[in-house]
Design a protein around this motif. Structure first.
Motif, short mmCIF file in Angstrom:
data_model
loop_
_atom_site.label_atom_id
_atom_site.label_comp_id
_atom_site.label_asym_id
_atom_site.label_seq_id
_atom_site.Cartn_x
_atom_site.Cartn_y
_atom_site.Cartn_z
N GLN B 599 -14.42 -8.44 32.41
CA GLN B 599 -15.88 -8.37 32.22
C GLN B 599 -16.21 -7.28 31.21
O GLN B 599 -16.57 -6.17 31.57
CB GLN B 599 -16.55 -8.09 33.56
N THR B 600 -16.08 -7.63 29.93
CA THR B 600 -16.31 -6.61 28.90
C THR B 600 -17.77 -6.49 28.54
O THR B 600 -18.18 -5.50 27.96
CB THR B 600 -15.54 -6.96 27.63
N GLY B 601 -18.55 -7.53 28.82
CA GLY B 601 -19.93 -7.51 28.40
C GLY B 601 -20.10 -8.02 26.97
O GLY B 601 -21.22 -8.15 26.46
N LEU B 602 -18.99 -8.33 26.34
CA LEU B 602 -19.02 -8.76 24.94
C LEU B 602 -19.18 -10.28 24.93
O LEU B 602 -18.31 -11.02 25.41
CB LEU B 602 -17.69 -8.36 24.28
N ALA B 603 -20.30 -10.77 24.39
CA ALA B 603 -20.59 -12.20 24.45
C ALA B 603 -19.50 -13.00 23.75
O ALA B 603 -19.07 -14.06 24.24
CB ALA B 603 -21.95 -12.48 23.81
N THR B 604 -19.00 -12.49 22.65
CA THR B 604 -17.97 -13.21 21.88
C THR B 604 -16.72 -13.43 22.73
O THR B 604 -16.09 -14.49 22.66
CB THR B 604 -17.59 -12.40 20.65
N TYR B 606 -16.56 -13.80 25.98
CA TYR B 606 -16.79 -14.89 26.92
C TYR B 606 -16.65 -16.23 26.22
O TYR B 606 -16.06 -17.16 26.75
CB TYR B 606 -18.17 -14.77 27.54
N VAL B 607 -17.19 -16.28 25.01
CA VAL B 607 -17.16 -17.56 24.27
C VAL B 607 -15.70 -17.92 23.94
O VAL B 607 -15.32 -19.09 24.00
CB VAL B 607 -18.01 -17.46 22.99
N THR B 608 -14.90 -16.89 23.67
CA THR B 608 -13.50 -17.16 23.38
C THR B 608 -12.84 -17.89 24.54
O THR B 608 -12.14 -18.88 24.37
CB THR B 608 -12.76 -15.84 23.12
N VAL B 611 -14.05 -21.47 24.64
CA VAL B 611 -13.41 -22.33 23.64
C VAL B 611 -11.97 -22.63 24.05
O VAL B 611 -11.51 -23.77 23.98
CB VAL B 611 -13.45 -21.64 22.26
#
Lengths: 148, 625
Positions: B599-604, B606-608, B611
């Protein structure tokens, strides 16, 4: 009737660009554009698939040709739905990005990790107000109030 | 009349103890009056019971709790009153009464904050103790007897640990409880065996049918009961608790040693004598145990430095005499010598302990090094002490002489008439013990009463007093009467004691030996100013003083293995049983810590994952298609 390779290549190019935009760009706008490109790749694929004979690619390979049945086939209907949803989605996403920019004066997504676990990534710890963690909704609400 | 009196002896002390224990501070000012009045009434009831039994004969059944149907046998929880219970009841009541009066002075007042005296609780527990003993001696059913037996166990635990702020008192209480509990286990198993095989635990049925029961059952039951007897009566090898029990207040020692606890074991054998007669092996074992105990304990008493411990070891030795007396029985009516010695011992041992308490009161220590010259400072007390010790040693015409000679005569009679080697063992051991008893009794007298007054203990003592309250001295005279005169029972013996006879040659030998011992010791003490125990080699004396190091043996054989086992069980509970729940918890925690990293908070980021997931699904779709 055009060859199937053209639309498929187009879809692949769109999807590849979109995923690149989603994963590699830091600017929120560019990420949003990546998402839109991905969605349009899906649209192209939907429309292309609707021209295939019943049974899909395997039926085409067996020699069947041309679309069968109702021309208002599901693929095109789905494409229209996707366009509609994309319109709504882009409005919402742009509003969020706009508020983010107003609040933080940045649209760099790597700097906005407040909702994550406080970790070694160097993000700013969530601000505390009245003992409650500041959420995105609270931030937006506050900035809206400030505007008034 | 007999019925009522027997019921009262059980019920009055019980009521008094319940009142004392549960009414709390409200009746505290009258705790003393209650306790003394209760014990006096109990004594009155016991005397009435004797009168009734002698006049009207025994009463076999007195309803107390009625019948209880357990499904396998019907238990009739009733009392009985016969000569055995009546005489022992008088002894118990008399000693309890004296102890109650004595402790009003001995434990009077509040004490110091470090060492509160807690008189009301003490008096109530003594009453409970008395009641339990009365229940044991009047019980008509073994289950009821066992109840009294167990209540005695817990009362002795409470009383020995009365000064619970002292570590040694707590340890002694726990030791007494555990060791006697171990013996009680035998009684419990014996009772269960009797219920299963004989379908009854009523004493009259058991006594009537002792011959009919299978030999193996009777032997097993008798041996198991003997285990309980050894525990309660402090016989080898379960005697180790008694010397330590000296941590209790002195009146408690008087009560435990004279009438209640240690007498219960002998009483049980006397009560169930026909059962034991049907099992020869058990009586032989009892005789052997008694022979070992009487001589061993007498020698240990010789080497003690502490007056109370001398008396404690002498109790073990004297109770062994009683056990030997009943184990020499050849017929169901032969319990006389043992019971007679029980009665006379109750009188003189209670007196001796109460005198020891008086001396402690004056000197401020229980060590004999700090005593001496009592003859000059308090002549009356020293005369009483001398009478008690003479009775202990068996000097005629005191009570101890008569009862001890009846035991020795019974042993001689048994040895002459087919009693076998066990009877000879008892006879020889009894003679030697008589000699040693004379020696240690004279040594105690010499150290406490003769010579000069010794300096008080260095730490100022345990509260030195100048004079004795009359409540403490008065009861000594009361106890001196039976100590001196109990032999008169021999003039016109009741049915119970008819079997107690004295054969002249045995008696002569049994008297001359202690007299010689006494004369020798007093000669050493007066002429040469030497302590007879100093004649023993130092190492041997230490060996005797520590009670043959049996405590160490017990420690190595029982205490340490049990503690090790306890540690193993605790470790098993901690590391095996608890490991399951704790493992689940730490697994979930570790999983939480690992997933938290994602849970980094980094939206990218999560998207990774999104995908990658889509890709995986796509590949799976293609591959599976």
């Amino acid at each position: 009737m055009i060859h199937l390779a053209g639309p498929l290549l187009l879809a692949a190019a769109l999807a590849g660009t979109g995923i690149y935009g989603l994963l590699a760009r830091r600017n929120a706008i560019m990420v949003l554009i990546g998402a839109e490109l991905l969605m349009n790749a899906a649209n192209v694929l939907l429309v292309t698939a609707s021209t295939l004979p019943a049974g899909g690619l395997s039926a085409l390979a067996r020699g069947a040709s041309g679309p069968s049945g109702d021309p208002l086939i599901p693929g095109q209907v789905m494409a229209v739905f996707v366009v509609t949803i994309a319109a709504a989605e882009i409005g919402l996403a742009l509003a969020v990005i706009l508020l983010l920019f107003r609040r933080r004066s940045t649209s760099d997504l790597t700097l906005v990790t407040d909702l994550g676990e406080a970790s070694e990534s160097g993000s700013t710890p969530p601000r505390q107000r009245d003992g409650e963690p500041v959420t995105a909704a609270a931030v937006g609400g506050q900035s809206l109030q400030e505007e008034r | 009349m007999t019925t009522t009196a027997a019921l009262l002896t059980v019920i009055i002390p019980a009521v008094v103890s319940v009142l004392g224990l549960f009414t709390g501070s409200r009746w505290r000012p009258w705790a003393r009056e209650w306790a003394v009045l209760g014990s006096l009434t109990c004594l009155g009831a016991a005397v009435l019971e004797v009168y009734g039994v002698l006049a009207d004969g025994p009463v076999r059944q007195i309803t107390l709790l009625g019948e209880v149907d357990t499904g396998i046998a019907v238990l009739s929880l009733d009392l009985r009153a016969d000569e055995l219970s009546a005489f022992v009841a008088v002894a118990v009541a008399l000693v309890a009464c004296c102890v109650q009066i004595y402790s009003t002075a001995y434990l009077g007042g509040e004490g110091t904050p470090d060492e509160p005296l807690r008189y009301p609780a003490f008096a109530a527990t003594v009453s409970l103790f008395t009641s339990a003993m009365m229940l044991v001696i009047h019980a008509e059913d073994l289950v009821l007897l066992l109840m009294g037996w167990e209540i005695m166990g817990i009362s002795s635990y409470l009383l020995i640990g009365h000064h619970s702020e002292r570590d040694s008192a707590r340890a002694a209480a726990v030791k007494a409880f555990l060791v006697t509990r171990f013996g009680d286990l035998g009684v419990t198993i014996a009772v269960v065996m009797l219920i299963v095989t004989a379908r009854t635990t009523a004493i009259r049925d058991l006594l009537a049918r002792a011959e009919e029961l299978p030999q193996s059952t009777v032997t097993a039951v008798a041996l198991l009961l003997l285990m309980g007897v050894a525990g309660k009566s402090a016989q080898f090898p379960l005697h180790t608790w008694l010397p330590d029990a000296m941590e209790g207040p002195t009146p408690v020692s008087a009560l435990i040693h004279a009438a209640t606890m240690v007498a219960a074991g002998v009483f049980l054998v006397a009560r169930l004598l026909p059962l034991f007669l049907a099992a020869d092996a058990a009586l032989t074992v009892a005789a052997v145990i008694a022979s070992i105990t009487m001589l061993g304990a007498a020698l240990a008493a010789l080497a003690q430095d502490d007056l109370k411990r001398v008396l404690a070891w002498s109790t073990i030795s004297q109770v062994a005499y009683m056990l030997a007396g009943v184990s020499m029985a050849q017929a169901a009516t032969d319990a006389g010598p043992g019971v007679f010695h029980l009665l006379s011992h109750a009188a003189f041992k209670a007196m001796l302990f109460l005198i020891a308490g008086c001396v402690t009161h004056l000197v401020g220590s229980t060590l004999m090094v700090h005593m001496g010259g009592l003859q000059r400072t308090n002549l009356k007390l020293s005369v009483l002490f001398g009478i008690g010790l003479a009775a202990l040693a068996g000097v005629p015409p005191l009570s101890g002489f008569w009862s001890k000679e009846t035991v020795l005569t019974a042993a001689e009679h048994s040895a002459m008439h087919g009693g076998g080697w066990a009877a000879w063992l008892v006879l020889v051991s009894g003679m030697l013990t008589a000699l040693v008893t004379g020696i240690y009794a004279a040594r105690a007298y010499g150290l406490v009463c003769l010579g000069d007054r010794r300096p008080p203990p260095a730490d100022g003592g345990h509260g030195v007093h100048d004079h004795l309250p009359s409540a403490m001295t008065g009861v000594l005279y009361v106890l001196a009467v039976p100590t001196v005169l109990l032999g008169l029972l021999m003039v016109h013996p009741p049915e119970l004691l008819e079997s107690a006879e004295i054969a002249l040659p045995t008696a002569a030998l049994g008297t001359l030996l202690p007299l010689a011992g006494i004369a020798w010791v007093l000669h050493l003490q007066v002429r040469c100013h030497r302590d007879v125990a100093d004649l023993l080699p130092g190492a041997f004396r230490a060996f005797l003083r520590s009670g043959y190091r049996l405590d160490d043996v017990q420690d190595a054989l029982v205490v340490r293995p049990v503690k090790a086992l306890a540690r193993v069980v605790a470790a098993g509970d901690r590391d095996v049983v608890d490991a399951g729940p704790r493992g689940t918890a730490s697994l979930a925690q570790a999983g939480g810590i690992a997933l938290r990293r994602a849970q980094t908070g980094l939206a990218t980021g999560y998207v990774t994952w999104l995908v990658a997931g889509a890709l995986a699904v796509g590949i799976a779709g293609v591959v599976l298609a």
